[in-house]
Design a protein around this motif. Sequence first.
Motif, mmCIF file in Angstrom:
data_model
loop_
_atom_site.group_PDB
_atom_site.id
_atom_site.type_symbol
_atom_site.label_atom_id
_atom_site.label_comp_id
_atom_site.label_asym_id
_atom_site.label_seq_id
_atom_site.Cartn_x
_atom_site.Cartn_y
_atom_site.Cartn_z
ATOM 1 N N PHE A 140 -3.289 -2.970 -1.082
ATOM 2 C CA PHE A 140 -2.320 -3.376 -2.091
ATOM 3 C C PHE A 140 -1.301 -2.298 -2.476
ATOM 4 C CE2 PHE A 140 -6.388 -5.591 -3.063
ATOM 5 C CZ PHE A 140 -5.996 -6.877 -2.729
ATOM 6 N N LEU A 141 -1.578 -1.023 -2.230
ATOM 7 C CA LEU A 141 -0.744 0.040 -2.777
ATOM 8 C C LEU A 141 -0.188 0.930 -1.672
ATOM 9 C CD1 LEU A 141 -3.110 1.051 -5.727
ATOM 10 C CD2 LEU A 141 -1.122 -0.481 -5.829
ATOM 11 N N THR A 142 0.573 1.919 -2.078
ATOM 12 C CA THR A 142 1.110 2.908 -1.158
ATOM 13 C C THR A 142 0.317 4.204 -1.296
ATOM 14 O OG1 THR A 142 2.713 3.740 -2.771
ATOM 15 C CG2 THR A 142 3.407 1.894 -1.374
ATOM 16 N N ASN A 143 0.735 5.228 -0.552
ATOM 17 C CA ASN A 143 0.015 6.504 -0.577
ATOM 18 C C ASN A 143 0.677 7.559 -1.460
ATOM 19 O OD1 ASN A 143 -2.149 5.837 1.165
ATOM 20 N ND2 ASN A 143 -0.791 6.038 2.939
ATOM 21 N N ASP A 144 1.541 7.144 -2.375
ATOM 22 C CA ASP A 144 2.158 8.145 -3.243
ATOM 23 C C ASP A 144 1.099 8.722 -4.196
ATOM 24 O OD1 ASP A 144 2.577 5.357 -4.657
ATOM 25 O OD2 ASP A 144 2.711 6.882 -6.246
ATOM 26 N N ARG A 145 1.355 9.922 -4.702
ATOM 27 C CA ARG A 145 0.352 10.649 -5.483
ATOM 28 C C ARG A 145 0.619 10.599 -6.996
ATOM 29 N NH1 ARG A 145 -2.968 13.729 -2.435
ATOM 30 N NH2 ARG A 145 -2.429 14.001 -0.234
ATOM 31 N N SER A 146 1.311 9.598 -7.453
ATOM 32 C CA SER A 146 1.624 9.517 -8.880
ATOM 33 C C SER A 146 0.388 9.098 -9.680
ATOM 34 C CB SER A 146 2.761 8.516 -9.113
ATOM 35 O OG SER A 146 2.346 7.209 -8.785
ATOM 36 N N MET A 147 0.395 9.451 -10.983
ATOM 37 C CA MET A 147 -0.701 9.075 -11.864
ATOM 38 C C MET A 147 -0.762 7.565 -12.054
ATOM 39 S SD MET A 147 -3.292 10.012 -13.556
ATOM 40 C CE MET A 147 -3.056 11.793 -13.523
ATOM 41 N N GLY A 148 0.406 6.935 -12.096
ATOM 42 C CA GLY A 148 0.436 5.480 -12.247
ATOM 43 C C GLY A 148 -0.252 4.782 -11.093
ATOM 44 N N ARG A 149 -0.038 5.299 -9.863
ATOM 45 C CA ARG A 149 -0.693 4.687 -8.705
ATOM 46 C C ARG A 149 -2.202 4.862 -8.781
ATOM 47 N NH1 ARG A 149 -3.964 6.553 -4.684
ATOM 48 N NH2 ARG A 149 -2.576 8.276 -4.156
ATOM 49 N N LYS A 150 -2.659 6.037 -9.263
ATOM 50 C CA LYS A 150 -4.092 6.280 -9.375
ATOM 51 C C LYS A 150 -4.735 5.339 -10.389
ATOM 52 C CE LYS A 150 -6.315 8.902 -7.724
ATOM 53 N NZ LYS A 150 -7.158 8.802 -6.488
ATOM 54 N N ILE A 151 -4.010 5.072 -11.491
ATOM 55 C CA ILE A 151 -4.550 4.157 -12.506
ATOM 56 C C ILE A 151 -4.655 2.745 -11.929
ATOM 57 C CG2 ILE A 151 -4.086 3.072 -14.721
ATOM 58 C CD1 ILE A 151 -2.845 5.734 -15.632
ATOM 59 N N ARG A 152 -3.592 2.291 -11.249
ATOM 60 C CA ARG A 152 -3.629 0.949 -10.650
ATOM 61 C C ARG A 152 -4.719 0.874 -9.580
ATOM 62 N NH1 ARG A 152 1.914 1.862 -10.780
ATOM 63 N NH2 ARG A 152 1.985 2.256 -8.529
ATOM 64 N N GLU A 153 -4.896 1.962 -8.851
ATOM 65 C CA GLU A 153 -5.931 2.003 -7.815
ATOM 66 C C GLU A 153 -7.317 1.832 -8.436
ATOM 67 O OE1 GLU A 153 -7.689 5.734 -5.563
ATOM 68 O OE2 GLU A 153 -5.739 5.189 -4.691
ATOM 69 N N GLY A 154 -7.555 2.532 -9.563
ATOM 70 C CA GLY A 154 -8.850 2.408 -10.225
ATOM 71 C C GLY A 154 -9.094 1.003 -10.737
ATOM 72 N N ILE A 155 -8.080 0.392 -11.346
ATOM 73 C CA ILE A 155 -8.232 -0.974 -11.873
ATOM 74 C C ILE A 155 -8.549 -1.941 -10.741
ATOM 75 C CG2 ILE A 155 -6.984 -2.874 -12.953
ATOM 76 C CD1 ILE A 155 -5.481 -0.778 -14.619
#
Length: 729
Positions: A140-155
């Motif tokens: 579902f996501l990309t490989n960028d290292r932003s905090m927002g992506r990490k939060i969405r990844e965890g959810i």
Amino acid sequence: MASQAPSRVGKTLIALIKIGLYLFVLALVALVVAVSVAVSQLPSYQELVRRDDLGQMIRVRAADGSVIHSMGPSFGEWLSHDEIPAIMRDAMIAVEDRRFHYHPGVDPIGIARGIWVGWTRDDRVRGVSTIAQQLARNIFLTNDRSMGRKIREGILALALERRFSKEQVLELYLNRVYFGGGAYGIDAASRRFFGHSATELNAGQAAIIAGLVKAPSNYSPTADAEAARARANIVLQLMVREGAISEAQARAANPQQVEFVRTAERHNSARYFTDWVLPQLETLIDETVQPIDVWTTLDVGLQRAADEALNANAPSAQAQGALVSLDRDGAVRALVGGRDYVDSIYNRATQATRQPGSAFKLFVYLAALETGYTPTSTVVDEPVTINGWSPRNDNGRYQGPVSLRAALALSINTVAVRIAQDVGTRTVADMAQRFGITTRVDTNPSMALGTSEVRLIDLTRAYASVAQRGVAVVPYGIRRVTTADGTLLYQHRSDESRVLVAPWVAAQMTDLLQAAVMTGTGRAAQLGRPTAGKTGTTSSNKDGWFVGFSSGLTTGVWYGRDDNRALPGLAGGRAPARAFHQYMARAVANRPVENFEIEVALPDWQVEPDAESWYGAPDDYQLVDPDGNPIQPVEDGPPPPPQPREPGSATTEELNQEWLDHAIGRNRAPQAVPQERRGPPPDRGPPPRRQQQEVMPPLPGQRQSAPPVVRPTETPPPTIRPRAPGTAE
């Protein structure tokens, strides 16, 4: 007063704790809501199994069904959790998520450890993604290292483990993760690197595959086999630490002894063929998502034979070459665009345009035969000059009166130029384009000697159409296209309805081409069975050609240099004819011997004088008079005697050609029919105007004392400003 200070501090702490609790509860509620929403929006398990989001996979298959090229992601079989070897599951969990069975999708201990390591070493949080998080990122996501992506990844990871079981999450992960080399999923990786299904993986192989996830481009066996083995040793140590295997099992696994499948050689000449057919998919199908199989016409054995023949007969190390082989319906059985695909991906069979030399004379003689010449028609081989240009023969000699058969067999240039002037260079150019030449054809006098550049595949197509008795042959490489589950998306259908020349014209042309192989410049191409073809050599030996056919297979060969410099000794009757012979000897070995139809019944020119009688004119039409009233056919027998015409009655006339012309409104005088469009009557030799010997009027710039030439002509050829001479043969 002193006792009040601690009271204020305590109250402040209590307030902060309460705020913290409220924020925690609020964050927890928000997290629960976010996870619930994510769960409701997740695709179903069946949708995730399809793997459409990874891009379209295209597999190109040869005529025998074998895969000759793959592009896009490579997928193996989808393996269920129970089908995946336990050693593979344990290896992946040990290296990527050792607490996989205990956390809800996000590992708090792992996150805390990652933060601590990042703070104490390099201020970078790393190594905190669980298998569920990696799966969420990959889907579902990309490989960028932003905090927002990490939060969405965890959810999303929490949602995945709430929606699916641990076994399903691991199954999805192992079947979808990228392992390098274009392989997605453990089965594709196992087949790519070890040559067998993932169900047969041993401990050493499983450790190698598990170690690839961290950095597929660095650890892939196709990139660095030793790095892949070193990484596998680390995986085995982690498995021992987690109790998945014992020390003895780890030593027995020994990644150094694991053998990898050798990849196909990069110089596989079939890539020239796939580079030609794959762009055609855009016009054939609309499917751009599902994996597809492209079933082609390529014969793997013939492709290998073509590659070997082309390289074995190259006139020099600097020479390039190309070969195209077409079956009788236009199916491309072999296509080689160069001597080495690694050195050059430029496709000289389908892209390069080169002067064909005397191989272009096919169209000169086709035009002559269609206008009334026959293989036995006589033309004088003598010096000729047109506007200061004097073509010469390769041997520097002149034969005097020769037949068309001998002129083509010996590739006499002066005869070809005279014939082109007689029938008209525009007629010759039209004939070339009619037979599929897609490049520009000049109409200057030297065009008869092949100065206009052509493509090898186009010229081969033209000769194939002659072999098919004048029916158009269109090269094709794709037989059908299907989805991975076998759904048909496209099916090729050959069109044999387009007739280019009458059958007797094609038969006579085959007669001439057969003579060129039997007694002329193409003798090196003889196969011990009926073979027809033509050589071609351009000026200064820059290009060498041979195009011919036998037993339903038509093959064209070209040699030259990409920089268009001369190749000493290059001639169509040498290297190209020899390469043709070597390839065709293998290509037709299992085909029945086929005799050429060089004697086809000619039309009855007195009964059917129009060319359309050979182009599909119906024989059950209804005759009508100029007013549209039907005319009843007359029974066979002697015509009725003339009857006197009564006033107001219809005229009774003899049913002859003149009457028919009048009845259908085609009032024309007999002399209005162009004589040159009439062919010779059956079994009676050339038509009347061909029976007499005429003295050819001198061409512009020719001496008046030139000897007479026996040739069919009515008017002197037009004066055309020539281009510089372009051919030697």
